[in-house]
Structures are given as structure tokens and as C-alpha cells.
Design an enzyme around this catalytic site. Structure first.
Site, mmCIF file in Angstrom:
data_model
loop_
_atom_site.group_PDB
_atom_site.id
_atom_site.type_symbol
_atom_site.label_atom_id
_atom_site.label_comp_id
_atom_site.label_asym_id
_atom_site.label_seq_id
_atom_site.Cartn_x
_atom_site.Cartn_y
_atom_site.Cartn_z
ATOM 1 N N ASP A 272 -7.033 4.488 -4.541
ATOM 2 C CA ASP A 272 -7.870 4.677 -2.834
ATOM 3 C C ASP A 272 -7.911 5.869 -2.868
ATOM 4 O OD1 ASP A 272 -7.898 2.445 -0.390
ATOM 5 O OD2 ASP A 272 -6.995 4.493 0.502
ATOM 6 N N LYS B 133 0.990 -1.202 0.158
ATOM 7 C CA LYS B 133 0.507 -0.112 -0.234
ATOM 8 C C LYS B 133 0.998 1.296 0.167
ATOM 9 C CE LYS B 133 -4.371 1.477 -0.133
ATOM 10 N NZ LYS B 133 -5.749 -0.040 -0.764
HETATM 11 P P1 NDP Z 1 -12.745 7.913 -2.121
HETATM 12 O O1 NDP Z 1 -12.261 9.207 -2.743
HETATM 13 O O2 NDP Z 1 -13.572 8.163 -3.562
HETATM 14 O O3 NDP Z 1 -14.154 8.383 -1.109
HETATM 15 C C1 NDP Z 1 -13.665 8.326 -0.364
HETATM 16 C C2 NDP Z 1 -15.177 9.000 0.507
HETATM 17 O O4 NDP Z 1 -15.444 8.897 1.672
HETATM 18 C C3 NDP Z 1 -15.752 10.140 -0.025
HETATM 19 O O5 NDP Z 1 -17.447 9.849 0.104
HETATM 20 C C4 NDP Z 1 -15.306 11.137 1.238
HETATM 21 O O6 NDP Z 1 -15.605 12.109 1.882
HETATM 22 C C5 NDP Z 1 -15.636 9.859 2.117
HETATM 23 N N1 NDP Z 1 -14.527 10.430 3.753
HETATM 24 C C6 NDP Z 1 -13.430 10.220 4.003
HETATM 25 N N2 NDP Z 1 -13.099 10.673 4.974
HETATM 26 C C7 NDP Z 1 -13.577 10.840 5.900
HETATM 27 C C8 NDP Z 1 -13.974 10.736 7.454
HETATM 28 N N3 NDP Z 1 -13.001 11.059 7.707
HETATM 29 N N4 NDP Z 1 -15.199 11.192 7.696
HETATM 30 C C9 NDP Z 1 -15.808 10.831 6.654
HETATM 31 N N5 NDP Z 1 -15.916 9.479 5.606
HETATM 32 C C10 NDP Z 1 -14.742 10.389 4.837
HETATM 33 O O7 NDP Z 1 -12.430 6.940 -1.766
HETATM 34 P P2 NDP Z 1 -12.874 5.072 -2.128
HETATM 35 O O8 NDP Z 1 -14.571 5.052 -2.612
HETATM 36 O O9 NDP Z 1 -12.038 4.643 -3.207
HETATM 37 O O10 NDP Z 1 -12.619 4.595 -0.613
HETATM 38 C C11 NDP Z 1 -12.997 4.438 0.308
HETATM 39 C C12 NDP Z 1 -13.188 3.136 0.954
HETATM 40 O O11 NDP Z 1 -12.838 2.471 0.266
HETATM 41 C C13 NDP Z 1 -11.425 3.400 1.876
HETATM 42 O O12 NDP Z 1 -11.230 3.282 3.119
HETATM 43 C C14 NDP Z 1 -10.572 2.757 0.691
HETATM 44 O O13 NDP Z 1 -8.985 2.018 1.552
HETATM 45 C C15 NDP Z 1 -11.440 1.810 0.894
HETATM 46 N N6 NDP Z 1 -11.443 0.571 -0.026
HETATM 47 C C16 NDP Z 1 -11.163 1.348 -1.389
HETATM 48 C C17 NDP Z 1 -11.455 0.194 -2.915
HETATM 49 C C18 NDP Z 1 -11.175 1.093 -4.418
HETATM 50 O O14 NDP Z 1 -11.172 -0.109 -5.065
HETATM 51 N N7 NDP Z 1 -11.474 1.931 -4.493
HETATM 52 C C19 NDP Z 1 -11.150 -1.627 -2.223
HETATM 53 C C20 NDP Z 1 -11.421 -1.362 -1.575
HETATM 54 C C21 NDP Z 1 -10.929 -0.468 -0.074
HETATM 55 P P3 NDP Z 1 -15.428 14.227 1.525
HETATM 56 O O15 NDP Z 1 -14.891 13.577 0.237
HETATM 57 O O16 NDP Z 1 -15.466 14.753 1.717
HETATM 58 O O17 NDP Z 1 -13.668 13.586 2.104
#
Ligand code: NDP
Length: 446
Positions: A166, A126
Site C-alpha cells: 500500500d 489491513k
Molecule cells: P504510493 O506510496 O505508491 O503513492 C502514494 C502517492 O500519493 C504519492 O505520490 C504520495 O506523494 C501521494 N500522497 C501521499 N499522501 C499524500 C497526501 N497527504 N497528500 C497528497 N498526496 C499524498 O501509494 P499507492 O499508489 O500504492 O497508493 C495510493 C492510494 O491508493 C492509497 O490510498 C492506497 O490505499 C490506494 N490503493 C492502493 C493499491 C495498490 O495496489 N497499491 C490498491 C488499492 C488502493 P509523496 O511521494 O509526496 O508522499
């Protein structure tokens, strides 16, 4: 925990005192490996447990870049190459101000077991940076990505380490990173996944994590004779995972009534309109609060954690680590929750996980339930090696099959090791055993 594993955890804690996220992840995995340590003295003797909690390599580097006003900015970059026993390191890059060595190590550690569960030959790694993409121009994002890759390129490669996206890293960032790698190395290889379709990306990679999460949830529900049909679903986040979880949950018959971002959440009793969310988040890149200006009858509330007060039968936390605490878990159970599966990595705090399991809630741990993203990344690597592209339906079909297998192998390992129905234990054990046997076979100097 047994004396041996407790001693190991104490040593890990003493060695990594400022890494709470990593210690949380390591503690959870080691606790569930107790029955394995009891049964497999060969793994204990070969120090497999001791070795698996130490990354094979971790690099920290300076990323300097020039912002739009001409000022020099300096960020910190990371890549943790945790375990390559079953394949090249594989795992995403996160761009968020909260990124530290601890966060990257926790994610890299989890990735080892997740990748193993997919059945594809991928090790765990990572990376990321404390760079905050919010409010940055396209040019600033590009210059940051180019500088980041200028250093990262010497540590990665199609047979060595293949990063992906991510939090904060989507198609745009992967494009800039890939372009810089190609320019510096003068080679067109599948060194990153999540690429654009015109340069080696896979159909269904964008949808994969959210779709896979719902396939996994479907299996969990089916095991107790239930389904998505007619159930209210709450999904935290509104990023890549959350958006496609909404799409698939809806296709499977659920009704998504709430979503969030880091500032607050929306509640739409008629069902959250995904087109509006995609317009706000994928096109305009604005706050979710804007939703209520576009959809009548919807509510917006400040504070993202409040989303767990919305009654639902299915909860899918898809934002970030530790976003769901014990109080939220109690509220969800009181309001009629049946099942929860983690789309994000480690979004549920340990005492909340325990409470949900004790309350008889079906619980899908992230390393199993969100493995669909890396699974399709693995399929993207296959397609790159073959110099071929599969159709959306082919990739989605493989994804569905992989998620079914992950559910089945996690459930089987849980039953075999004395914890029937406990998918946390089952996923850790099933993911661990394959990597552990490979480490054993490859000798100790490794
Ligand atoms: P994105 O950046 O596309 O989206 C993240 C989302 O989470 C946004 O809506 C963001 O809001 C919100 N967020 C971030 N930090 C916080 C916080 N502290 N409190 C509340 N909301 C928060 O990321 P992904 O969708 O790609 O990833 C989301 C999760 O899924 C992560 O944990 C990632 O590790 C996991 N994941 C992702 C994969 C992938 O293929 N993308 C695969 C497996 C796991 P804002 O816009 O306001 O920051």
C-alpha cells in the site's frame, strides 16, 4: 438511517471515540445498507450488521530497529484482521507517519467489501506502521521491514492472512518482508502478494490497480455512451496507482494533464510525460517539482489540493484519503467534469461525494474502482497454489473481466435496492451481501 442502524452507528461511535477515519467509513457503509436491513430481517436477527463493524482481531506491536547512525528507533506496527467469512484476511501494509489504529481499521473495513466484490475468496484485513520511509536509506528500510516481520509472522500465513503493499510499500519492501518471513518460518509460501517475479510474483500486479481503475471508468463512461477518447484527465498522486492509471488512461485515448505528490502538483498542457514521472518517482525517488526542470512548458504549483482547479472531464484521485473536499468538487463540476473514479481509498470527502452525485457526475467509489490491485493479488495467490505463472495478457484479461463484473454487480445491486446509478450504494450492498450470507451460514459464535 433507520432507528436500528442509527442505534448501531451511535454504539460504534461511543465505542471508538478516537477513530474518525474508521467512523467515516463505517457510517458511509451502514447508511447505504438501510434498504438491505429493511429487506433482510434474518441478517438483523443474526446480528450480522453489529458483528461486521467489529474486527475479528487487531494486533498492535512494537517495531524497534537501528538507524544508520546507530540510534535505536521505535515505531508502532498494526495488523487488523477484520473479517474472514469468505477467505483468509487479505489487504495491504501501509508505511506512513499518518498511520494509526483508526486508519488501519478504516482500510481493513473497506477491504472486506472490496475483496468480496472481486468474486475471489478473500477476507478483509489491513496493516502498517507509522514509520516514515521518506529519506531512509535502503539499509534502514531493510532493517525496519525485518523487525516488522519478526512480529507480524506469528499472525499471518498463506491460509490465514496474506498482506500486500500500500502507500510506502512497493516491490522493495515486499522483498525484504518476504525474505524475513521465509528465514523465520523456513518455508517458501505465498504469504505476501506483490512479490518480485523471480520469487512468486504475478505479472501485471504492479499495473493492476491503475489499470483496473481505468477499466472501471471505461465501463462507467460506456454506460452513458462516452469513452476516454479526447478527454482531459487529472490524476492526483504519482505513486503506484497514479502511474499506471496514467498509462492505461492514455492507452484508452485520454490525455493526462496534471499529476501531484504530497507537496504540490504539475500541469503539463501537452500531456504529462509518463517516462519522466517514472524516472523521478520509481528510479530517483525525488519530488514531482523536478518535472519542470526536465519538461519545457510545464508548470509546478505548491500545495497538492490545487490540482483539482485544473479543468478536466475525468478525475482520478489516486493519492490518499480525504484529499478532495467539497470546494474542490465544486470547482471540478464548474470546469466541466463528467466522471470521477477513486484510485485511492476514500479520497473524496463525504459532502463532496454527495455534491458530485447530486450534480449528475458519474462517481466510482474506491472499494469498487480500485479493487483491481487486490484482484490481481488474489490471482497471484492462485498462481502460487498452482506453482505456475500466467502471462501478462492472461492476468490482464482476468483483471479486465473482474472489473467489468464489479461494475455490473454494483450497478445491478444499486438498481435492485432502489438507488439506480448510485455505485456507492451498489458496491456497498453487493460487497456486503456475499459476506453477510457467509457469516449467517457459519453461525453466531463467529
Ligand atoms: P504510493 O506510496 O505508491 O503513492 C502514494 C502517492 O500519493 C504519492 O505520490 C504520495 O506523494 C501521494 N500522497 C501521499 N499522501 C499524500 C497526501 N497527504 N497528500 C497528497 N498526496 C499524498 O501509494 P499507492 O499508489 O500504492 O497508493 C495510493 C492510494 O491508493 C492509497 O490510498 C492506497 O490505499 C490506494 N490503493 C492502493 C493499491 C495498490 O495496489 N497499491 C490498491 C488499492 C488502493 P509523496 O511521494 O509526496 O508522499
Amino acid at each position: 438511517m433507520s432507528t436500528y442502524l442509527q442505534g448501531l452507528m451511535d454504539a460504534v461511535t461511543a465505542k471508538n471515540p478516537h477513530e474518525p477515519e474508521f467512523l467515516q467509513a463505517a457510517g458511509e457503509v451502514l447508511a447505504s445498507l438501510e434498504p438491505v436491513a429493511a429487506k433482510r430481517q434474518d441478517l438483523v436477527d443474526a446480528g450480522v450488521f453489529d458483528r461486521i463493524v467489529e474486527p475479528e482481531r487487531a494486533v498492535i506491536f512494537r517495531v524497534s530497529w537501528v538507524d544508520d547512525s546507530g540510534k535505536v528507533q521505535v515505531n508502532r506496527g498494526f495488523r487488523v484482521q477484520f473479517n474472514s467469512a469468505i477467505g483468509p484476511y487479505k489487504g495491504g501494509l501501509r508505511l506512513h507517519p499518518s498511520v494509526t489504529l483508526s486508519v488501519v481499521k478504516f482500510l481493513g473495513f473497506e477491504q472486506i467489501f472490496k475483496n468480496s466484490l472481486t468474486g475471489l475468496p478473500m477476507g478483509g484485513g489491513k496493516g502498517g506502521s507509522d514509520f516514515d520511509p521518506k529519506g531512509k536509506s535502503d539499509g534502514e528500510i531493510m532493517r525496519f521491514c525485518q523487525s516488522f516481520m519478526t512480529e507480524l509472522q506469528r499472525h499471518i500465513g498463506q491460509f490465514t492472512d496474506v498482506p500486500a503493499g500500500d502507500i510506502g510499500v512497493g516491490g522493495r519492501e515486499i522483498g525484504y518482508l518476504f525474505g524475513q518471513y521465509k528465514r523465520l518460518r523456513n518455508e517458501f509460501t505465498g504469504v505476501l502478494t506483490g512479490k518480485g517475479l523471480s520469487f512468486g510474483g504475478s505479472l501485471a500486479r504492479t499495473e493492476a490497480t491503475g489499470y483496473g481503475l481505468c477499466y472501471f471508468m471505461r465501463e462507467m463512461l460506456a454506460a452513458v455512451g462516452k469513452s476516454f477518447k479526447g478527454q482531459h484527465v487529472v490524476i492526483s498522486g504519482s505513486g503506484n496507482v497514479a502511474i499506471y492509471a496514467h498509462q492505461k488512461a492514455t492507452q484508452l485515448g485520454g490525455k493526462v494533464v496534471a499529476m501531484s505528490d504530497s507537496a504540490g502538483y504539475i500541469y503539463d498542457p501537452r500531456g504529462v510525460d509518463l517516462d519522466v514521472i517514472q524516472q523521478l518517482k520509481e528510479v530517483e525517488r525525488v519530488r514531482i517539482s523536478e518535472y519542470v526542470n526536465r519538461v519545457r512548458g510545464a508548470e509546478y504549483h505548491e500545495g497538492s489540493a490545487g490540482i483539482w482547479s485544473i479543468p478536466c472531464q475525468i478525475a482520478l484521485p489516486c493519492a490518499t484519503q480525504n484529499e478532495l473536499d467539497l470546494e474542490s468538487a465544486k470547482t471540478l463540476v464548474k470546469n466541466g467534469l463528467i466522471a470521477l473514479a477513486e484510485g485511492a481509498n476514500m479520497p473524496t470527502q463525504p459532502d463532496a461525494v454527495e455534491y458530485l452525485q447530486q450534480s449528475g457526475i458519474l462517481f466510482g467509489p474506491g472499494k469498487a474502482s480500485n479493487a483491481g490491485g487486490v484482484a490481481v493479488s488474489g490471482l497471484e495467490m492462485c498462481q502460487n497454489s498452482l506453482r505456475r505463472s500466467w502471462s501478462f495478457e492472461e492476468v490482464d484479461g482476468y483483471l479486465d473481466e473482474i472489473m467489468r463484473d464489479i461494475y455490473a454487480s454494483s450497478a445491478a445491486a444499486a438498481a435492485e435496492y432502489g438507488a439506480p446509478g448510485n455505485l456507492v450504494a451498489g458496491a456497498n450492498i453487493a460487497g456486503f451481501l456475499k459476506v453477510a450470507d457467509a457469516m449467517l451460514a457459519q453461525g453466531i459464535a463467529y
